[in-house]
Design a protein around this motif. Structure first.
Motif, mmCIF file in Angstrom:
data_model
loop_
_atom_site.group_PDB
_atom_site.id
_atom_site.type_symbol
_atom_site.label_atom_id
_atom_site.label_comp_id
_atom_site.label_asym_id
_atom_site.label_seq_id
_atom_site.Cartn_x
_atom_site.Cartn_y
_atom_site.Cartn_z
ATOM 1 N N SER A 91 0.826 -1.206 0.000
ATOM 2 C CA SER A 91 0.000 0.000 0.000
ATOM 3 C C SER A 91 0.860 1.256 0.000
ATOM 4 C CB SER A 91 -0.937 -0.008 1.218
ATOM 5 O OG SER A 91 -1.830 -1.095 1.165
ATOM 6 N N PHE A 92 1.912 1.267 0.810
ATOM 7 C CA PHE A 92 2.823 2.412 0.816
ATOM 8 C C PHE A 92 3.508 2.575 -0.534
ATOM 9 C CE2 PHE A 92 2.681 2.493 5.515
ATOM 10 C CZ PHE A 92 2.696 3.874 5.722
ATOM 11 N N GLY A 93 3.925 1.475 -1.137
ATOM 12 C CA GLY A 93 4.592 1.550 -2.430
ATOM 13 C C GLY A 93 3.686 2.075 -3.525
ATOM 14 N N LEU A 94 2.427 1.639 -3.534
ATOM 15 C CA LEU A 94 1.477 2.128 -4.521
ATOM 16 C C LEU A 94 1.155 3.594 -4.294
ATOM 17 C CD1 LEU A 94 -0.854 -0.984 -4.705
ATOM 18 C CD2 LEU A 94 0.613 -0.120 -6.525
ATOM 19 N N TRP A 95 1.092 3.995 -3.031
ATOM 20 C CA TRP A 95 0.891 5.418 -2.733
ATOM 21 C C TRP A 95 2.079 6.249 -3.227
ATOM 22 C CZ3 TRP A 95 3.971 8.112 0.932
ATOM 23 C CH2 TRP A 95 3.606 9.454 1.105
ATOM 24 N N ALA A 96 3.296 5.772 -2.971
ATOM 25 C CA ALA A 96 4.493 6.510 -3.389
ATOM 26 C C ALA A 96 4.605 6.590 -4.906
ATOM 27 C CB ALA A 96 5.745 5.839 -2.807
ATOM 28 N N SER A 97 4.049 5.610 -5.603
ATOM 29 C CA SER A 97 4.108 5.619 -7.068
ATOM 30 C C SER A 97 2.980 6.429 -7.685
ATOM 31 C CB SER A 97 4.044 4.181 -7.602
ATOM 32 O OG SER A 97 2.758 3.636 -7.409
ATOM 33 N N GLY A 98 2.076 6.945 -6.848
ATOM 34 C CA GLY A 98 0.975 7.753 -7.340
ATOM 35 C C GLY A 98 -0.253 6.975 -7.735
ATOM 36 N N ARG A 99 -0.316 5.701 -7.377
ATOM 37 C CA ARG A 99 -1.452 4.867 -7.778
ATOM 38 C C ARG A 99 -2.506 4.707 -6.689
ATOM 39 N NH1 ARG A 99 0.890 -0.303 -11.089
ATOM 40 N NH2 ARG A 99 2.644 0.722 -12.127
ATOM 41 N N MET A 100 -2.276 5.270 -5.518
ATOM 42 C CA MET A 100 -3.225 5.116 -4.420
ATOM 43 C C MET A 100 -3.318 6.423 -3.646
ATOM 44 S SD MET A 100 -3.033 2.428 -1.245
ATOM 45 C CE MET A 100 -4.320 2.350 0.001
ATOM 46 N N PRO A 101 -4.511 6.925 -3.374
ATOM 47 C CA PRO A 101 -4.631 8.160 -2.596
ATOM 48 C C PRO A 101 -4.221 7.943 -1.143
ATOM 49 C CG PRO A 101 -6.795 7.215 -2.989
ATOM 50 C CD PRO A 101 -5.827 6.400 -3.810
ATOM 51 N N GLY A 102 -3.612 8.941 -0.555
ATOM 52 C CA GLY A 102 -3.170 8.843 0.829
ATOM 53 C C GLY A 102 -4.311 8.599 1.796
ATOM 54 N N SER A 103 -5.506 9.020 1.459
ATOM 55 C CA SER A 103 -6.652 8.836 2.343
ATOM 56 C C SER A 103 -7.037 7.374 2.509
ATOM 57 C CB SER A 103 -7.858 9.615 1.805
ATOM 58 O OG SER A 103 -8.221 9.154 0.510
ATOM 59 N N HIS A 104 -6.558 6.507 1.627
ATOM 60 C CA HIS A 104 -6.885 5.090 1.707
ATOM 61 C C HIS A 104 -5.830 4.288 2.472
ATOM 62 C CE1 HIS A 104 -9.672 5.177 -2.088
ATOM 63 N NE2 HIS A 104 -10.147 5.873 -1.070
ATOM 64 N N LEU A 105 -4.709 4.896 2.775
ATOM 65 C CA LEU A 105 -3.627 4.160 3.421
ATOM 66 C C LEU A 105 -4.046 3.572 4.765
ATOM 67 C CD1 LEU A 105 -0.224 6.031 2.892
ATOM 68 C CD2 LEU A 105 -0.735 3.633 2.404
ATOM 69 N N LEU A 106 -4.567 4.391 5.648
ATOM 70 C CA LEU A 106 -4.907 3.920 6.986
ATOM 71 C C LEU A 106 -5.973 2.828 6.971
ATOM 72 C CD1 LEU A 106 -4.443 4.072 10.001
ATOM 73 C CD2 LEU A 106 -6.113 5.951 10.115
ATOM 74 N N PRO A 107 -7.097 2.994 6.236
ATOM 75 C CA PRO A 107 -8.077 1.902 6.209
ATOM 76 C C PRO A 107 -7.495 0.596 5.681
ATOM 77 C CG PRO A 107 -9.052 3.921 5.364
ATOM 78 C CD PRO A 107 -7.587 4.188 5.524
ATOM 79 N N TYR A 108 -6.676 0.674 4.650
ATOM 80 C CA TYR A 108 -6.057 -0.539 4.114
ATOM 81 C C TYR A 108 -5.169 -1.200 5.155
ATOM 82 C CZ TYR A 108 -7.341 -0.669 -0.868
ATOM 83 O OH TYR A 108 -8.017 -0.818 -2.060
ATOM 84 N N ILE A 109 -4.334 -0.416 5.825
ATOM 85 C CA ILE A 109 -3.393 -0.976 6.792
ATOM 86 C C ILE A 109 -4.134 -1.577 7.984
ATOM 87 C CG2 ILE A 109 -1.542 -0.391 8.417
ATOM 88 C CD1 ILE A 109 -0.595 1.666 6.301
#
Length: 248
Positions: A80-98
């Motif tokens: 999830s962090f890697g996809l966020w860093a690559s621009g493929r995932m919004p930061g707002s989704h990080l916490l729910p996913y984790i």
């Protein structure tokens, strides 16, 4: 596609997927890597390192096709962090996913503990009870902190490059699960002797919480190293391999 799914549905998919990864992968190590249990030297039926490596790869491969269309099948905070860093995932989704990933892994660890406890003589002792990750005395091969840190960063970095490359808009989307699952198998073949292989903070947390002690004391490394490797891979993919362009 996963982008069209509500966050609640993705949360459930990530929970189930991570549950399967931890239960299937760690379960193979705890229940089947050595068998019969009293004859470890003979071990005619045990899976061994190769079997456990394949089990982790197969859990990811099967879930890629089961829930990939819902959540993207991250089932790993580092992904999830890697996809966020690559621009493929919004930061707002990080916490729910984790949260979903850690919860799924913890449920799997608890169920595995309950099943393993049904065998007379089982106890949470030894260097890696419940297939926990570790270094030093808790490394299967006796590797130290620096070795553990380096291999977890490097292997997570490569793992994320495989994921980002095979899920690129120009790649063959229907085949992505195969190289991703095989890469996780290869990662385990390389690093089980070093750290018992993490590259996934939720996998490490899901069993460490039930073991406690040194498993929890060393857990920081299995969050830090995979996330560092994943962030680095996301940056390399976006800035160097893609030249700053969006890749999906």
């Amino acid at each position: 596609m996963s982008q069209a799914q509500p966050l609640s549905r993705r949360f459930l998919a990530e929970l189930i997927g991570t549950f399967w990864l931890v239960f299937g992968g760690c379960g193979s190590a705890v229940l089947a890597a050595v068998f019969p249990y009293a004859q470890a030297d003979a071990n005619p039926l045990g899976l061994g390192f190769l079997g456990v490596s394949l089990a982790f790869g197969l859990t990811l491969l099967t879930m890629a096709y089961a829930i990939g269309h819902i959540s993207g099948c991250h089932i790993n905070p580092a992904v999830s962090f890697g996809l966020w860093a690559s621009g493929r995932m919004p930061g707002s989704h990080l916490l729910p996913y984790i949260v979903a990933q850690v919860l799924g892994g913890t449920l799997a660890g608890g169920l595995l503990y309950g099943i393993a406890s049904g065998r007379p003589g089982f106890e949470l002792s030894g260097s890696n009870p419940l297939a926990t990750n570790g270094f030093g005395a808790h490394s299967p091969g006796g590797y130290g902190l620096v070795s553990a840190l380096l291999i977890e960063v490097v292997l997570t970095f490569i793992f994320l490059l495989v994921i980002l490359g095979t899920t690129h808009r120009d790649a063959i989307a229907s085949m992505a699960g195969v190289p991703i699952g095989l890469s996780l198998t290869l990662i385990h073949l390389i690093s089980i002797p070093v750290t018992n292989t993490s590259v996934n903070p939720a996998r490490s947390t899901g069993v460490a919480l039930w073991v406690g002690g040194d498993a929890m004391g060393q857990l920081w490394l299995f969050w830090l190293a995979p996330i560092v490797g994943a962030l680095l891979a996301g940056w390399v993919q976006r800035q160097l391999l893609e030249g700053g362009r969006p890749s999906s």
